[in-house]
Design an enzyme around this catalytic site. Sequence first.
Site, PDB file in Angstrom:
ATOM      1  N   VAL A  54      39.876  50.731  42.003  1.00 52.71           N
ATOM      2  CA  VAL A  54      40.089  51.363  41.065  1.00 52.71           C
ATOM      3  C   VAL A  54      39.429  52.616  41.292  1.00 52.71           C
ATOM      4  O   VAL A  54      38.288  52.799  41.709  1.00 52.71           O
ATOM      5  CB  VAL A  54      39.601  50.625  40.019  1.00 52.71           C
ATOM      6  CG1 VAL A  54      39.468  51.429  38.494  1.00 52.71           C
ATOM      7  CG2 VAL A  54      40.263  49.136  39.671  1.00 52.71           C
ATOM      8  N   HIS A  78      43.106  34.523  49.566  1.00 53.85           N
ATOM      9  CA  HIS A  78      42.309  35.024  50.579  1.00 53.85           C
ATOM     10  C   HIS A  78      42.128  36.443  50.622  1.00 53.85           C
ATOM     11  O   HIS A  78      43.030  37.130  50.236  1.00 53.85           O
ATOM     12  CB  HIS A  78      42.666  34.436  52.024  1.00 53.85           C
ATOM     13  CG  HIS A  78      42.486  33.047  52.511  1.00 53.85           C
ATOM     14  ND1 HIS A  78      42.572  32.646  53.608  1.00 53.85           N
ATOM     15  CD2 HIS A  78      42.047  31.931  51.514  1.00 53.85           C
ATOM     16  CE1 HIS A  78      42.370  31.414  53.708  1.00 53.85           C
ATOM     17  NE2 HIS A  78      41.716  30.930  52.363  1.00 53.85           N
ATOM     18  N   TYR A 138      32.911  39.730  44.280  1.00 52.93           N
ATOM     19  CA  TYR A 138      33.713  38.274  44.658  1.00 52.93           C
ATOM     20  C   TYR A 138      33.072  37.105  44.339  1.00 52.93           C
ATOM     21  O   TYR A 138      33.582  36.202  43.840  1.00 52.93           O
ATOM     22  CB  TYR A 138      34.524  38.630  45.807  1.00 52.93           C
ATOM     23  CG  TYR A 138      35.482  39.696  45.952  1.00 52.93           C
ATOM     24  CD1 TYR A 138      35.496  40.777  46.781  1.00 52.93           C
ATOM     25  CD2 TYR A 138      36.638  39.696  45.118  1.00 52.93           C
ATOM     26  CE1 TYR A 138      36.369  41.599  47.144  1.00 52.93           C
ATOM     27  CE2 TYR A 138      37.600  40.591  45.245  1.00 52.93           C
ATOM     28  CZ  TYR A 138      37.320  41.591  46.290  1.00 52.93           C
ATOM     29  OH  TYR A 138      38.221  42.710  46.221  1.00 52.93           O
ATOM     30  N   ARG A 163      30.669  36.414  42.339  1.00 55.21           N
ATOM     31  CA  ARG A 163      30.460  36.182  41.086  1.00 55.21           C
ATOM     32  C   ARG A 163      31.877  35.269  40.435  1.00 55.21           C
ATOM     33  O   ARG A 163      31.572  34.614  39.521  1.00 55.21           O
ATOM     34  CB  ARG A 163      30.247  37.415  40.082  1.00 55.21           C
ATOM     35  CG  ARG A 163      28.817  37.946  40.049  1.00 55.21           C
ATOM     36  CD  ARG A 163      28.708  38.945  38.963  1.00 55.21           C
ATOM     37  NE  ARG A 163      29.481  39.971  39.101  1.00 55.21           N
ATOM     38  CZ  ARG A 163      29.358  41.148  39.576  1.00 55.21           C
ATOM     39  NH1 ARG A 163      28.063  41.256  40.334  1.00 55.21           N
ATOM     40  NH2 ARG A 163      29.899  42.111  39.603  1.00 55.21           N
TER      41      ARG A 163
END
Lengths: 170, 171
Positions: free
Chosen positions: A96, A126, A140, A142
Site C-alpha cells: 500500500v 503461504h 502477519y 497479529r
Amino acid sequence: MDKFILRKAEPKDVSDILRLIKELAKFEEMEEQVVLTEKELLEDGFGDHPFYHCVVAEVPKDKQSLEGYTVVGFAMYYFTYDPWIGKLLYLEDFYVMQEFRGYGMGSEILKMLSETAVKTRCSGMHFIVAEWNTSSIEFYKRRGASDLSHEEGWRLYEIDKCNLLKMSSK
Amino acid sequence: MANFILRKAEPKDVSDILRLIKELAKFEEMEDQVILTEKDLLEDGFGDHPFYHCIVAEVPKQHQSADGHVIVGFAMYYFTYDPWIGKLLYLEDFYVMKEYRGFGIGSEILKKLSETAVRTRCSSMHFIVAEWNKPSIDFYKRRGASDLSLEEGWRLFKIDKQNLLKMTSEE
C-alpha cells in the site's frame, strides 16, 4: 481519508500494477531488478491461463495521490499445491502506498484474500517475509501467521536460468 | 537396472503419485500429515485448470519393485510468478524410491524439469529444502542451486485455515 474500494485487477490496471511493483522493490532497494514489462503482466495475468491474480485498492479521484494515481495498493497472488493437503493461496506481493497507510487497506486486502482462499477451498495461505522486516512480521503474526522457516527449518532455494540451460543441454 | 522412462503423469497414475507422496512424507516422519486423497489429486491435477503437474519415472514390468510397482519416482511442480521477472517453475515434491537410486533417475527428472522451465519461458526454478537435508542440498548445489534463504534472508510463513476463517469473519 477512509474511502477506498478493493476489486479484482483488470487489463487496464497493468500500468499501475507495474508502478506499485517497482515502488515495493524500491523499498527493498532492488528497483533495477524489476525487468518485467506491462506487456508480460498483460499476457501472463489476463490470458487463457493466468499465472497470477491481483487485487487492487482504489480511491476516488478527489483523493488521488500526489502524482495523480487512484490505484494506491495491490496484492498479487496465485495458487500453489501442497502434496499433503492440496491447494494453497500464495501471497506473492502486497503493498500500500505510504501516504495511504493507516486506513485499514492492508487489513481489508488480507481479509479479501482470506475469503478467496476459503472460497476456493485452499488449506492455508503461504508467503515469504524477509527476516529483517519486523513491521511486516508483526502485521502477519497479529493475524495468526506462523514462521515455517523457524518451526520446520525450510530454506528457499533457486536454480537460475543459466544453470537450467546448463542442465538441459547436458 | 538401467531401463526407465520419464513421462507426464496421467489420471491413472494418481494412486502411484499418492503412494510416493506418502513414502516421501514417511522419510520426513510426517506420513500421517498426508490427508490428500486420490480424488483430490485427480480433480486438482487433471481438471480444466490443473493446480499441479507431475512427471513420473516408470520401469519395465520385469524390474518392478519388491511390492510390484512400476512407477518408482516422481516430481510434482507448478508455475509461480515473480513480480520482478515473471514466470518461475516451482518444484514442490521430488522423490525416487530407495531401491531405484543411483541409476540417474533423479538427474534425468531434474533435466526434464529444466527443459520444461526453459521451454515455458520461466526465469528459474525455485524449491524449498529442509536445512537438515544435507544430501539433497548437495545434490542441488552440484547443479548450481543457491540458497536464497541464506543470501536474501527470506523466511517462509503460513496462515492456516483456522486463522483465515478468523480473518474473514472479523469486522
